[in-house]
Enzyme design. Structure first.
Site, PDB file in Angstrom:
ATOM      1  N   ASP A  21      49.376  11.867  40.643  1.00 62.71           N
ATOM      2  CA  ASP A  21      47.953  11.638  40.914  1.00 62.71           C
ATOM      3  C   ASP A  21      47.126  11.774  39.630  1.00 62.71           C
ATOM      4  O   ASP A  21      47.493  12.529  38.723  1.00 62.71           O
ATOM      5  CB  ASP A  21      47.469  12.649  41.973  1.00 62.71           C
ATOM      6  CG  ASP A  21      46.167  12.209  42.630  1.00 62.71           C
ATOM      7  OD1 ASP A  21      45.794  11.022  42.513  1.00 62.71           O
ATOM      8  OD2 ASP A  21      45.521  13.058  43.265  1.00 62.71           O
ATOM      9  N   ASN A  69      46.747   4.009  50.778  1.00 67.54           N
ATOM     10  CA  ASN A  69      46.246   3.379  49.557  1.00 67.54           C
ATOM     11  C   ASN A  69      45.845   1.907  49.760  1.00 67.54           C
ATOM     12  O   ASN A  69      45.206   1.310  48.886  1.00 67.54           O
ATOM     13  CB  ASN A  69      47.262   3.503  48.413  1.00 67.54           C
ATOM     14  CG  ASN A  69      47.387   4.910  47.858  1.00 67.54           C
ATOM     15  OD1 ASN A  69      48.466   5.346  47.453  1.00 67.54           O
ATOM     16  ND2 ASN A  69      46.274   5.644  47.810  1.00 67.54           N
TER      17      ASN A  69
HETATM   18  C1  IPE Z   1      48.388  10.318  46.892  1.00 69.35           C
HETATM   19  O1  IPE Z   1      47.327  10.177  46.026  1.00 69.35           O
HETATM   20  C2  IPE Z   1      49.206   9.064  46.915  1.00 69.35           C
HETATM   21  C3  IPE Z   1      49.951   8.776  45.699  1.00 69.35           C
HETATM   22  C4  IPE Z   1      50.047   9.537  44.646  1.00 69.35           C
HETATM   23  C5  IPE Z   1      50.653   7.524  45.708  1.00 69.35           C
HETATM   24  P1  IPE Z   1      45.885   9.735  46.521  1.00 69.35           P
HETATM   25  O2  IPE Z   1      45.026   9.730  45.327  1.00 69.35           O
HETATM   26  O3  IPE Z   1      45.976   8.492  47.301  1.00 69.35           O
HETATM   27  O4  IPE Z   1      45.509  10.931  47.528  1.00 69.35           O
HETATM   28  P2  IPE Z   1      44.120  11.456  48.049  1.00 69.35           P
HETATM   29  O5  IPE Z   1      43.322  10.272  48.496  1.00 69.35           O
HETATM   30  O6  IPE Z   1      43.457  12.174  46.916  1.00 69.35           O
HETATM   31  O7  IPE Z   1      44.471  12.408  49.166  1.00 69.35           O
HETATM   32  C1  IPE Z   2      47.600   8.017  41.583  1.00 68.51           C
HETATM   33  O1  IPE Z   2      46.443   7.966  40.841  1.00 68.51           O
HETATM   34  C2  IPE Z   2      48.231   6.664  41.807  1.00 68.51           C
HETATM   35  C3  IPE Z   2      48.081   6.150  43.173  1.00 68.51           C
HETATM   36  C4  IPE Z   2      47.576   6.789  44.189  1.00 68.51           C
HETATM   37  C5  IPE Z   2      48.528   4.786  43.404  1.00 68.51           C
HETATM   38  P1  IPE Z   2      45.048   7.640  41.495  1.00 68.51           P
HETATM   39  O2  IPE Z   2      44.838   6.172  41.452  1.00 68.51           O
HETATM   40  O3  IPE Z   2      44.920   8.245  42.846  1.00 68.51           O
HETATM   41  O4  IPE Z   2      44.076   8.348  40.479  1.00 68.51           O
HETATM   42  P2  IPE Z   2      42.769   9.168  40.826  1.00 68.51           P
HETATM   43  O5  IPE Z   2      43.155  10.227  41.818  1.00 68.51           O
HETATM   44  O6  IPE Z   2      41.780   8.211  41.398  1.00 68.51           O
HETATM   45  O7  IPE Z   2      42.334   9.746  39.514  1.00 68.51           O
HETATM   46 MG    MG Z   3      44.267  10.037  43.537  1.00 68.79          MG
END
Ligand code: IPE
Ligand code: IPE
Ligand code: MG
Length: 233
Positions: A21, A69
């Site tokens: 993340d 997502n």
């Molecule tokens: C969790 O991250 C999913 C992945 C790392 C693929 P998100 O960024 O989607 O999670 P939330 O929305 O903060 O819970």
């Molecule tokens: C994790 O990084 C990757 C996926 C969930 C696909 P994020 O895209 O959630 O990054 P933040 O949380 O917005 O910084």
């Molecule tokens: Mg995220």
């Protein structure tokens, strides 16, 4: 800090699962667009996976795209799927050389046909190997449990813990000993809900694109400082 070239885990640590993340925040902090963070994130995923196998882990799992997502803007989804497809083109052969079994956990039917074909090709070519790399794409822990229940019903099998575990996307893969989540959030976000019952949870504020092998060693050392009781004394 241990030397990362000789660092090894023991039989108490077989499987680490990563919630990667913070890609978006990493890019924003640099005045870049979110896709740049995902590009960097894939490089880190590739390196950390190799490092885990060098350290002697049997299995590693990476959360790349959740069932939730899909709520993101189409352009961002397209970037992520494109990067996953490029990863398969680039790394398939090296996974086979390293004798790593590649597996996507998640609902593959919801993915683009060309991506699905690449995934299934590599899954087939690598299925004889003992070490496992699971990549969670279009993955949801709740979906997975429902999928497993339906599978057992269709096969006329009894619903019990053993059968249900084997019917999950992860099949016979050892459960994660530790789940590492980067970027400061302290939640599972629908990841490995069944398999994480007794996983040690490790949270770090480091954003995924900044996650180094040294950060991984810190997490592993933290794991070794814990005592897993499984409800016993
Ligand atoms: C969790 O991250 C999913 C992945 C790392 C693929 P998100 O960024 O989607 O999670 P939330 O929305 O903060 O819970
Ligand atoms: C994790 O990084 C990757 C996926 C969930 C696909 P994020 O895209 O959630 O990054 P933040 O949380 O917005 O910084
Ligand atoms: Mg995220």
């Amino acid at each position: 800090m241990e030397n990362k070239n000789t660092f090894k885990v023991d039989e108490n640590l077989k499987h680490i699962a990563f919630i990667m993340d913070g890609n978006g925040r990493w890019a924003k902090a640099r005045g870049m667009e979110r896709p740049e963070g995902h590009k960097e994130g894939v490089k880190v995923f590739e390196r950390v996976a190799n490092t885990c196998f060098d350290f002697g882990l049997e299995a590693v799992t990476f959360y790349a795209f959740s069932t939730e997502n899909w709520k993101r803007p189409p352009a961002e989804i397209k970037t992520i799927m494109g990067l996953l497809s490029m990863y398969l083109d680039k790394c398939g052969d090296s996974l086979i050389k390293r004798e790593v079994r590649f597996r996507v956990i998640g609902d593959k039917a919801g993915l683009d046909k060309s991506l699905r074909n690449k995934i299934e090709k590599l899954e087939n070519e690598s299925k004889q190997f003992g070490k496992t790399l699971n990549v969670a794409i279009n993955y949801g822990g709740r979906d997975e449990i429902v999928y497993a229940c339906k599978k057992l019903v269709n096969e006329g099998k009894e619903i019990n813990k053993e059968n249900l575990s084997l019917a999950l996307y992860t099949e016979d893969c050892v459960e994660p000993d530790m789940i590492i989540r980067t970027a400061g959030e302290r939640r599972l976000s629908n990841f490995l809900l069944w398999q994480s019952s007794y996983s040690e949870l490790y949270f770090t504020d480091v954003l995924w694109p900044d996650f180094t092998d040294e950060d991984l060693i810190l997490a592993i050392n933290d794991f070794y400082s814990r005592r897993r009781r499984y409800g016993g004394l």
